[in-house]
Motif scaffolding. Sequence first.
Motif, PDB file in Angstrom:
ATOM      1  N   ALA A 109      34.490   0.517  -7.612  1.00 25.14           N
ATOM      2  CA  ALA A 109      33.160   0.954  -7.156  1.00 25.14           C
ATOM      3  C   ALA A 109      32.185   0.999  -8.326  1.00 25.14           C
ATOM      4  N   ASP A 110      30.907   0.703  -8.040  1.00 27.21           N
ATOM      5  CA  ASP A 110      29.890   0.817  -9.087  1.00 27.21           C
ATOM      6  C   ASP A 110      29.557   2.275  -9.391  1.00 27.21           C
ATOM      7  N   PHE A 111      29.559   3.108  -8.347  1.00 23.58           N
ATOM      8  CA  PHE A 111      29.089   4.482  -8.530  1.00 23.58           C
ATOM      9  C   PHE A 111      29.910   5.428  -7.661  1.00 23.58           C
ATOM     10  N   VAL A 112      30.602   6.339  -8.307  1.00 23.92           N
ATOM     11  CA  VAL A 112      31.477   7.258  -7.578  1.00 23.92           C
ATOM     12  C   VAL A 112      30.934   8.685  -7.645  1.00 23.92           C
ATOM     13  N   ILE A 113      30.666   9.223  -6.458  1.00 25.74           N
ATOM     14  CA  ILE A 113      30.256  10.619  -6.345  1.00 25.74           C
ATOM     15  C   ILE A 113      31.463  11.416  -5.868  1.00 25.74           C
ATOM     16  N   ALA A 114      31.664  12.588  -6.427  1.00 21.96           N
ATOM     17  CA  ALA A 114      32.680  13.491  -5.885  1.00 21.96           C
ATOM     18  C   ALA A 114      31.969  14.749  -5.401  1.00 21.96           C
ATOM     19  N   ALA A 115      32.481  15.301  -4.281  1.00 21.49           N
ATOM     20  CA  ALA A 115      31.808  16.461  -3.710  1.00 21.49           C
ATOM     21  C   ALA A 115      32.773  17.332  -2.927  1.00 21.49           C
ATOM     22  N   ILE A 116      32.412  18.608  -2.833  1.00 19.36           N
ATOM     23  CA  ILE A 116      33.194  19.558  -2.033  1.00 19.36           C
ATOM     24  C   ILE A 116      32.523  19.736  -0.680  1.00 19.36           C
ATOM     25  N   HIS A 117      33.304  19.533   0.391  1.00 18.02           N
ATOM     26  CA  HIS A 117      32.779  19.761   1.739  1.00 18.02           C
ATOM     27  C   HIS A 117      33.693  20.673   2.555  1.00 18.02           C
ATOM     28  N   SER A 118      34.714  21.243   1.915  1.00 20.14           N
ATOM     29  CA  SER A 118      35.677  22.032   2.689  1.00 20.14           C
ATOM     30  C   SER A 118      36.175  23.214   1.862  1.00 20.14           C
ATOM     31  N   ALA A 119      36.853  24.141   2.541  1.00 16.16           N
ATOM     32  CA  ALA A 119      37.453  25.320   1.887  1.00 16.16           C
ATOM     33  C   ALA A 119      36.466  25.995   0.935  1.00 16.16           C
ATOM     34  N   PHE A 120      35.299  26.327   1.478  1.00 15.72           N
ATOM     35  CA  PHE A 120      34.225  26.965   0.699  1.00 15.72           C
ATOM     36  C   PHE A 120      34.584  28.371   0.235  1.00 15.72           C
ATOM     37  N   SER A 121      35.539  29.021   0.943  1.00 12.76           N
ATOM     38  CA  SER A 121      35.772  30.424   0.645  1.00 12.76           C
ATOM     39  C   SER A 121      36.814  30.641  -0.455  1.00 12.76           C
ATOM     40  N   GLN A 122      37.303  29.567  -1.037  1.00  5.93           N
ATOM     41  CA  GLN A 122      38.273  29.711  -2.137  1.00  5.93           C
ATOM     42  C   GLN A 122      37.672  30.512  -3.301  1.00  5.93           C
ATOM     43  N   ASN A 123      38.549  31.128  -4.090  1.00  6.77           N
ATOM     44  CA  ASN A 123      38.039  31.891  -5.228  1.00  6.77           C
ATOM     45  C   ASN A 123      37.585  30.964  -6.356  1.00  6.77           C
ATOM     46  N   LYS A 124      36.932  31.566  -7.349  1.00 10.96           N
ATOM     47  CA  LYS A 124      36.309  30.791  -8.415  1.00 10.96           C
ATOM     48  C   LYS A 124      37.304  29.894  -9.154  1.00 10.96           C
ATOM     49  N   ASP A 125      38.495  30.407  -9.403  1.00 10.41           N
ATOM     50  CA  ASP A 125      39.498  29.611 -10.134  1.00 10.41           C
ATOM     51  C   ASP A 125      39.837  28.338  -9.360  1.00 10.41           C
ATOM     52  N   LYS A 126      40.056  28.514  -8.077  1.00 14.42           N
ATOM     53  CA  LYS A 126      40.434  27.353  -7.255  1.00 14.42           C
ATOM     54  C   LYS A 126      39.297  26.346  -7.177  1.00 14.42           C
ATOM     55  N   ILE A 127      38.093  26.850  -6.966  1.00 13.11           N
ATOM     56  CA  ILE A 127      36.928  25.957  -6.884  1.00 13.11           C
ATOM     57  C   ILE A 127      36.754  25.210  -8.205  1.00 13.11           C
ATOM     58  N   MET A 128      36.892  25.920  -9.322  1.00 13.63           N
ATOM     59  CA  MET A 128      36.698  25.276 -10.621  1.00 13.63           C
ATOM     60  C   MET A 128      37.838  24.301 -10.928  1.00 13.63           C
ATOM     61  N   HIS A 129      39.025  24.621 -10.443  1.00  8.94           N
ATOM     62  CA  HIS A 129      40.149  23.691 -10.577  1.00  8.94           C
ATOM     63  C   HIS A 129      39.799  22.367  -9.879  1.00  8.94           C
ATOM     64  N   ARG A 130      39.229  22.484  -8.692  1.00  7.68           N
ATOM     65  CA  ARG A 130      38.856  21.273  -7.929  1.00  7.68           C
ATOM     66  C   ARG A 130      37.770  20.494  -8.673  1.00  7.68           C
ATOM     67  N   LEU A 131      36.733  21.210  -9.091  1.00 12.86           N
ATOM     68  CA  LEU A 131      35.599  20.511  -9.717  1.00 12.86           C
ATOM     69  C   LEU A 131      35.989  19.881 -11.054  1.00 12.86           C
ATOM     70  N   THR A 132      36.772  20.602 -11.862  1.00 11.63           N
ATOM     71  CA  THR A 132      37.136  20.026 -13.157  1.00 11.63           C
ATOM     72  C   THR A 132      38.073  18.833 -12.975  1.00 11.63           C
ATOM     73  N   ASN A 133      38.921  18.904 -11.965  1.00  9.56           N
ATOM     74  CA  ASN A 133      39.768  17.750 -11.652  1.00  9.56           C
ATOM     75  C   ASN A 133      38.919  16.506 -11.395  1.00  9.56           C
ATOM     76  N   ALA A 134      37.885  16.701 -10.616  1.00  6.13           N
ATOM     77  CA  ALA A 134      36.995  15.575 -10.302  1.00  6.13           C
ATOM     78  C   ALA A 134      36.259  15.115 -11.561  1.00  6.13           C
ATOM     79  N   LEU A 135      35.743  16.068 -12.326  1.00  3.03           N
ATOM     80  CA  LEU A 135      34.999  15.720 -13.543  1.00  3.03           C
ATOM     81  C   LEU A 135      35.875  14.934 -14.520  1.00  3.03           C
ATOM     82  N   ARG A 136      37.144  15.304 -14.596  1.00  3.80           N
ATOM     83  CA  ARG A 136      38.034  14.679 -15.578  1.00  3.80           C
ATOM     84  C   ARG A 136      38.549  13.312 -15.132  1.00  3.80           C
ATOM     85  N   ASN A 137      38.330  12.966 -13.877  1.00  5.73           N
ATOM     86  CA  ASN A 137      38.711  11.616 -13.444  1.00  5.73           C
ATOM     87  C   ASN A 137      37.721  10.614 -14.044  1.00  5.73           C
TER      88      ASN A 137
END
Length: 570
Positions: A428-456
């Motif tokens: 792909a030329d341009f890859v966006i990653a985004a959260i659309h589910s499990a909004f109620s997770q705690n900060k650690d879990k949310i940041m785990h998800r986001l950093t995983n995406a950032l590090r890809n």
Amino acid sequence: MNKKEVVRTLETISLYLEIKGENPFKIAAYRRAAKALEEDVRSMDQIEDVESLPGIGKGTATIINELLKTGESTLLEELKSEIPEGLMELLNIPGLGGKKIASLYKHLHIEDLASLQEACEEEKVQQLPGFGKRTEQNILEAIHEYGEGPERFPISMVIPIVAEIEEQLETIADIEQYSVAGSYRRLQETVKDLDFVIATDNPIKVSEKLTKLRHIRSVVSAGETKVSLEFTYEYPINIDFRLVPAGAFITTLHHFTGSQDHNILMRQLAKKSGEKISEYGIETEDGELLTFESEEQLYRYYNIHYIPPELREGKREIDSFQEKVDLIEASDIKGDLHLHTTWSDGANTLEEMAKAAIEKGYDYIAITDHSQYLKVANGLTREQVIKQREEIKRLNETFTDFTILTGTEMDILPDGSLDYDDELLAGADFVIAAIHSAFSQNKDKIMHRLTNALRNVHVDLIAHPTGRLIGRREGYAVDLDMLIDVAKETNTALELNSNPNRLDLAPEWLKKAQEKGVYLAINTDAHQVKTLNHMQYGITTARKGWIKKETVLNTFSLADLRQHLNKATN
Ligand code: DGT
Ligand code: CA
Ligand code: CA
């Protein structure tokens, strides 16, 4: 009518039928037809015969064809005339849907909020099947809450109201000039009320005409200098109109644009040179009243560059604008890097979106339909992604000065894994990653998800980083300082989503990101051609965060963008 509008109209018809108490098969037929259209990948123009779609019969096909031809439905108009208007307002009460409203209408002859409140107070509602004491109590509370209205309105809610008011002001002959003012003009996220400034030689006549605008609930006051009206839209909302002679238009507009704190700074500035500034003009030491032809001229009088409304916050703007300040402008935008099509949940085809972008003068767009995890949005399977890329390649060959970048808005799953494999993403030329589910997770879990995406290595952008919907949803528990740090470290961009429901990230965070050297992309996330225009709200929000052109990826030329993205992914 585009597909989204047709779908919405079909849903409205089914709702009216339900409230009317029609037979369930008929109601279901309209819902089924709406769903069939929504799930088809083609746009309205491309579907030759709607009746050939599974789920659409002769009856619903007739309605759809009429909508496409005339933009209206005789059936819907008929239903609207049969069902009391006040009954539809009940849909704004949480917990009341078509079925419950139908029952209230049928058994208790309830026609509006007032009669519903009365029936609740007389404890008649709790006796209906499917209601009960608790429900009755909840309804009563909701009616009270609705009557008071929210204290502040999210900006997205008032954008159509301002447009409707402006449309009507255009038709009043005695108005020489008008402008919206107040917090709306400054693009605050929420507004308490709306303010307009009107220049006229005939305030009596204009005042009278204003009291006849559509959707007025009550006239609070209607004088020759100020008209204050209460309107009823989804909620009761107040609008103030100031009427002034043409000469005072600019100083009045400036005064009522505010902010109040900005006005205080302006007054201090005037005081230094022994002058007084007010909505009427600048009063010099020898008692002369100066007026201006433009706000540029007004600021220039004090040797300041023009401060746009969105930066009039009463902070550092007066000092900063002593010098020329170079902030991003609408004309700097060369493309939109977050768009949806009929391949997922958009209303327009790839080709239609591209054409519209070309008309806007863009050099490129990225097509970023949803990924497979997001079933409600018709997310693309791996195979569909590959097919879409072929289609994009074919289309690109037909353009001379325009390029569609292949892309995706890929879900970050609740466990932090990504919805597509690296091999697919690499193409792909341009890859966006985004959260659309499990909004109620705690900060650690949310940041785990986001950093995983950032590090890809393939991920180029995090979309709508907080997930907030202004005034409606807080968003998930994101640690924005950390997100910005990891975005910097991984050279991943962060989005400023221009949809007025989102405006995500907010200005203060954009500013922090820029300070840390993180790149931004200002995207519309448009699901139809029309909302490509949301870019304006993104630009203004960026300026509120003092964002410069150089920070924003979609101001780059295509060649520079490609080079940057390669650097980012290598
Ligand atoms: P809002 O309505 O709370 O969202 O925010 P604004 O800024 O639209 O406030 P509003 O409608 O009360 O007044 C519009 C503008 O008029 C405000 O931004 C500045 C000006 N203004 C109103 N009252 C005052 C005041 O007491 N002092 C000063 N300096 N300016 C005022
Ligand atoms: Ca206001
Ligand atoms: Ca006001």
